[in-house]
Design a protein around this motif. Structure first.
Motif, short mmCIF file in Angstrom:
data_model
loop_
_atom_site.label_atom_id
_atom_site.label_comp_id
_atom_site.label_asym_id
_atom_site.label_seq_id
_atom_site.Cartn_x
_atom_site.Cartn_y
_atom_site.Cartn_z
N VAL A 193 0.84 -1.20 0.00
CA VAL A 193 0.00 0.00 0.00
C VAL A 193 0.87 1.25 0.00
O VAL A 193 0.64 2.20 -0.75
CB VAL A 193 -0.95 0.00 1.22
N ILE A 194 1.90 1.25 0.85
CA ILE A 194 2.80 2.41 0.93
C ILE A 194 3.58 2.58 -0.37
O ILE A 194 3.72 3.70 -0.89
CB ILE A 194 3.77 2.26 2.12
N ASP A 195 4.07 1.48 -0.95
CA ASP A 195 4.81 1.56 -2.21
C ASP A 195 3.93 2.10 -3.34
O ASP A 195 4.43 2.73 -4.28
CB ASP A 195 5.35 0.19 -2.61
N GLY A 196 2.62 1.86 -3.24
CA GLY A 196 1.70 2.35 -4.26
C GLY A 196 1.33 3.81 -4.10
O GLY A 196 0.50 4.33 -4.85
N GLY A 197 1.91 4.47 -3.09
CA GLY A 197 1.65 5.89 -2.89
C GLY A 197 0.43 6.20 -2.06
O GLY A 197 0.06 7.37 -1.91
N ALA A 198 -0.21 5.18 -1.52
CA ALA A 198 -1.40 5.39 -0.70
C ALA A 198 -1.03 5.41 0.78
O ALA A 198 0.12 5.16 1.15
CB ALA A 198 -2.44 4.30 -0.97
N ARG A 199 -2.00 5.71 1.62
CA ARG A 199 -1.78 5.72 3.06
C ARG A 199 -2.47 4.50 3.66
O ARG A 199 -3.59 4.18 3.30
CB ARG A 199 -2.36 7.00 3.68
N ARG A 208 -6.93 -7.39 1.94
CA ARG A 208 -6.81 -6.73 0.65
C ARG A 208 -6.75 -5.22 0.83
O ARG A 208 -7.27 -4.68 1.81
CB ARG A 208 -8.00 -7.09 -0.25
N PRO A 209 -6.17 -4.50 -0.13
CA PRO A 209 -6.14 -3.04 -0.05
C PRO A 209 -7.54 -2.46 -0.26
O PRO A 209 -8.42 -3.11 -0.84
CB PRO A 209 -5.20 -2.63 -1.20
N ASN A 210 -7.74 -1.24 0.21
CA ASN A 210 -8.98 -0.53 -0.06
C ASN A 210 -9.19 -0.38 -1.56
O ASN A 210 -8.24 -0.27 -2.33
CB ASN A 210 -8.96 0.84 0.61
N HIS A 211 -10.47 -0.37 -1.94
CA HIS A 211 -10.92 -0.18 -3.33
C HIS A 211 -10.67 -1.40 -4.22
O HIS A 211 -10.81 -1.32 -5.43
CB HIS A 211 -10.29 1.08 -3.94
N THR A 212 -10.30 -2.53 -3.59
CA THR A 212 -10.26 -3.79 -4.32
C THR A 212 -11.68 -4.24 -4.61
O THR A 212 -12.58 -4.07 -3.79
CB THR A 212 -9.53 -4.87 -3.50
N ARG A 213 -11.91 -4.83 -5.77
CA ARG A 213 -13.22 -5.36 -6.12
C ARG A 213 -13.23 -6.87 -5.91
O ARG A 213 -12.28 -7.56 -6.32
CB ARG A 213 -13.60 -5.01 -7.56
N VAL A 214 -14.26 -7.37 -5.25
CA VAL A 214 -14.39 -8.80 -5.01
C VAL A 214 -15.71 -9.29 -5.61
O VAL A 214 -16.69 -8.55 -5.69
CB VAL A 214 -14.34 -9.13 -3.49
N PRO A 216 -16.98 7.83 15.24
CA PRO A 216 -15.72 7.35 14.67
C PRO A 216 -14.84 6.67 15.70
O PRO A 216 -14.78 7.09 16.86
CB PRO A 216 -15.07 8.64 14.13
N PHE A 217 -14.13 5.62 15.27
CA PHE A 217 -13.21 4.92 16.15
C PHE A 217 -11.92 5.70 16.35
O PHE A 217 -11.29 5.63 17.39
CB PHE A 217 -12.87 3.54 15.57
N HIS A 218 -11.49 6.43 15.32
CA HIS A 218 -10.21 7.13 15.37
C HIS A 218 -10.36 8.50 14.74
O HIS A 218 -11.19 8.72 13.87
CB HIS A 218 -9.12 6.35 14.62
N HIS A 219 -9.49 9.43 15.17
CA HIS A 219 -9.30 10.68 14.44
C HIS A 219 -8.22 10.46 13.40
O HIS A 219 -7.41 9.54 13.51
CB HIS A 219 -8.87 11.80 15.39
N GLN A 220 -8.20 11.31 12.39
CA GLN A 220 -7.12 11.23 11.41
C GLN A 220 -5.79 11.58 12.07
O GLN A 220 -5.75 12.24 13.10
CB GLN A 220 -7.40 12.18 10.23
#
Length: 293
Positions: free
Chosen positions: A88-94, A181-187, A212-216
Motif C-alpha cells: 500500500v505504501i509503495d503504491g503511494g497510498a496511506r 486486501r487493499p482498499n478499493h479492491t473489487r471482489v 468514529p473509532f479514530h481521528h485522522q
C-alpha cells in the motif's frame, strides 16, 4: 531495550493460535480485524517492533503486543500483513482504516433456517451466511439486500459458521477475505436471492461510522463554541478520555455508548455532545447537569 535489562533480549516460543485481531485494542466497539499469530513467548514492553524468526532463521513477523493479566500470550504481526502494508505504501497510498464489506451476517447452522433458505440440510456442498443488514452508504447496498444468502467471496465458500478455508491450514473468520486486501479492491460475491443464484462485484471501502473509532493522524477533534457552550463531535478517543464521565444522566450516556460501531446512515451525520460550559456572562445559571446533552 525490553523490560528487565540493558542488553538485547531473545525469547522463544511456539505458535499457539492463528486468528484475527483488532490491532487497536479498542475498549468500546469493534473495528475491522487483521491476521495475527498468537505465541506463548513472553512479549514485554520494549519488545514491540522486534523481528520474529522461525527455526530456520527466516523473519516471519514483527513482535506486536502482549495480553495483560494473562501468562504467555503474545501477538505477532505476520508477513502477509506486513506485505500488505508495504504494498500500500509503495503504491503511494496511506495505510489507514481497513476495508469493510459493509454487510452484517447471521450464521446458518440452524436446520430450519437452512431449509427456508434453500440450503441443503445435510450437505456441506452449499453453505453460506444470511444477510441481516447492509450499510446504506457502502457499495454493497447496490448488490445485496436483507434476506440474501452469500455463498462465496472471490470463490472462497463461506461456512455456515462464518469461517473460510485459508492458506494457513486453519479456518478463519470470513472477514479475513476483506481485510487482507487493499482498499478499493473489487471482489466477486456469489449469493442466493429467493433461491436463485446470482453473482456480482463489490468494491471494498472503509466504512464510516456514526461515532468514529479514530481521528485522522495529527488531527484534533471537531468542536464548536457557541455562547460559552462547547460542543464536540463524539468519537471513541473522546469517550476514552472521559467526555461522558460528567454526564448527570447515566441513561443518556448508555444510549451514546450504544451508538459506537453503528454505520453512518447519511452523509455528514454526527453525534454532537455538549461537553463543557465555559465561564461567561452568557452561561450564568447554566446547570452542569446539561453536560452531555
Amino acid at each position: 531495550y525490553p523490560l528487565g535489562g540493558d542488553n538485547l533480549s531473545v525469547t522463544r516460543g511456539v505458535v499457539s493460535r492463528i486468528d484475527l485481531l483488532d490491532y487497536t485494542f479498542l475498549q468500546y466497539g469493534k473495528a475491522e480485524r487483521l491476521l495475527v499469530l498468537q505465541i506463548d513467548a513472553a512479549i514485554n514492553p520494549g519488545n514491540s517492533g522486534g523481528p520474529v524468526f522461525d527455526d530456520e532463521g527466516k523473519v516471519v513477523g514483527v513482535a506486536f503486543a502482549g495480553l495483560n493479566h494473562a501468562d504467555n500470550i503474545g501477538y505477532v504481526i505476520p508477513l502477509p500483513v506486513i506485505s500488505l502494508f508495504l504494498n500500500v505504501i509503495d503504491g503511494g497510498a496511506r495505510f489507514g482504516q481497513l476495508p469493510s464489506l459493509g454487510v452484517s451476517f447471521q450464521e446458518t447452522s440452524n436446520r430450519a433456517l437452512r431449509r427456508m433458505l434453500n440450503l441443503a440440510e445435510f450437505s456441506r456442498k452449499r453453505t453460506g451466511l444470511l444477510v441481516t443488514a447492509v450499510s446504506p452508504l457502502m457499495p454493497a447496498k447496490q448488490l445485496l439486500a436483507n434476506g440474501d444468502v452469500v455463498l462465496a467471496i472471490d470463490g472462497c465458500e463461506l461456512g455456515e459458521d462464518g469461517s473460510v478455508a485459508s492458506a494457513h491450514g486453519v479456518r478463519l473468520h470470513w472477514e479475513h477475505l476483506v481485510t487482507s486486501r487493499p482498499n478499493h479492491t473489487r471482489v466477486t460475491i456469489d449469493f442466493l436471492r429467493n433461491g436463485e443464484s446470482r453473482s456480482g462485484e463489490i468494491e471494498l471501502r472503509p466504512e464510516a461510522r456514526l461515532v468514529p473509532f479514530h481521528h485522522q493522524v495529527d488531527a484534533s477533534a471537531e468542536y464548536a463554541i457557541v455562547g460559552g457552550l462547547a460542543f464536540f463531535s463524539l468519537s471513541v478517543p473522546l469517550i476514552e478520555e472521559g467526555i461522558l464521565d460528567d454526564m448527570a444522566d447515566a441513561h443518556t450516556a448508555g444510549l451514546l455508548l450504544a451508538m459506537v460501531g453503528e454505520p453512518l446512515k447519511e452523509e455528514g451525520q454526527q453525534v454532537v455532545v455538549l461537553a463543557k460550559i465555559l465561564e461567561s456572562e452568557l452561561t450564568v445559571g447554566c446547570e452542569a447537569a446539561c453536560l452531555g446533552h
